[in-house]
Design a protein around this motif. Sequence first.
Motif: not given
Length: 352
Positions: A234-237, A280-283
Motif C-alpha cells: 500500500e505504501a508503494g515500497a 522485500h519487494p519482488p525482484t
Amino acid sequence: MGSRERGAATTEYVGALAVMSVVVAAIVLAVQAFPVGAFVDDTLCSIRQLAPCATSAGAVPASNPGADPGSDPASNPGSDPSAGTGADTGDRRDQEGQTRDDRRGRGSDKAPDDTSVDGSDPGSDPLGPATPGTSVEEPDPPAWQPPDDGAGEYDSQRAWPWDHAKKVAVELAANVMAGKWPDASRNLSHYLANTGEPLEQDVDTILADVPPFQAKVDEVRTSLGEDAVLRAQEAGATGPVTFPVNTAWSGFYITPEMSQNWFYALGGVSYNQTGQVTVHPPTSPGGPWRYEVSTRVNLYDQYNWDGGKSTDIGPITVTDEELARLHRQGLAREYRNQGRSDTTTTTGTVPG
C-alpha cells in the motif's frame, strides 16, 4: 567434672536423643503413612488445575470456569522478562539452603511487594512504522501485571507447628517428583524457598515441549509477515522496509495433555513477541513479495495457589487453600516466573 556430674550430663544427653528419636520417628511414620507420590500428583494438579482431571488418587478437583484450555485470550500487559529485580536461576542447592533458613516463617526482605513490571506502551498495533532497510531496534515488551491478587497478604497469619510440618511434607514430595516433572518440582521448591524473587524459565524448552504453544506462536508470526507485506504494498515500497514488532500480551493455557511437566509448573501463561518484520519487494515485475519475521517470545506467569479446589487422597483432603495459607503464614512466597526465548526467523511469500 565429678562422676555425679558426668552421670547427670549423660542422662540429659540420652534424654535429648530420645526426644529427637521420637520426633524423627513421628515424621518418618507420617511420611510413610502419607502417599507422597499421590500427594504430588494431586496437589501439583491442583495448583494449576483450571479444568477437571482425574488424579492419581482418583479424585477430580473442581475446575475453574474461567479457563479455556488451548485458547489465546488477551491478558494483562507486561515487560521484558530479562528486566526487573534479580531473577533466581533456580539452583536447587541455593533453594534448599534458603528453604532451611526460612522455615521459621519469614521470607526474604528483597522480594518486591509489587509484582507488576514496567514496560513500553505499544498501543493496539503490533507493527510499528516502516523504516527503509533491513534492521530496526527491538522494542521493549509492554508493561505487565499479575491477572489476579493471589492468595492474599504475605506473612499476615500465624504459622502453627503443624503448618511447618506440612511444608516439610510438601518439600519432600517436590523432591521425590523432581525426576518425573523437573520444572514443576523446581517451581514448587522455589515457592517453598520463600524468597518471592522472580524465577527464570527456559522458554525455548517450553516451546519445544508444548507443540500447540509453538504452533500458536508460528501462526502469529505468519500473520505479522502477511500484514507487513500488505502495508508495504500500500505504501508503494520499492526496496526493503522493516517494521518493529511488539504484540499485546496474550494468554496460553498449557493442559496436561500437552505436557504434564509444564502444566504443573506453569499452567496458564502470558506471552508476547518482540522483534521485526522485513519486507522485500519482488525482484521481477509481478513476482511474489517476501517477508522475514524475526521475533522472540517473552513470557510471564505469577506462581500462586489461589483456587477454591480440593483433592482427596485416601482419607485426607488437600486443598489449594491449605497451600495458599503457607504464603499468608510467611512459610512460602508467591513469585513471578519469567523468561524470553532466542530470536527465531520465519520466512514466507505473498503473491504480487
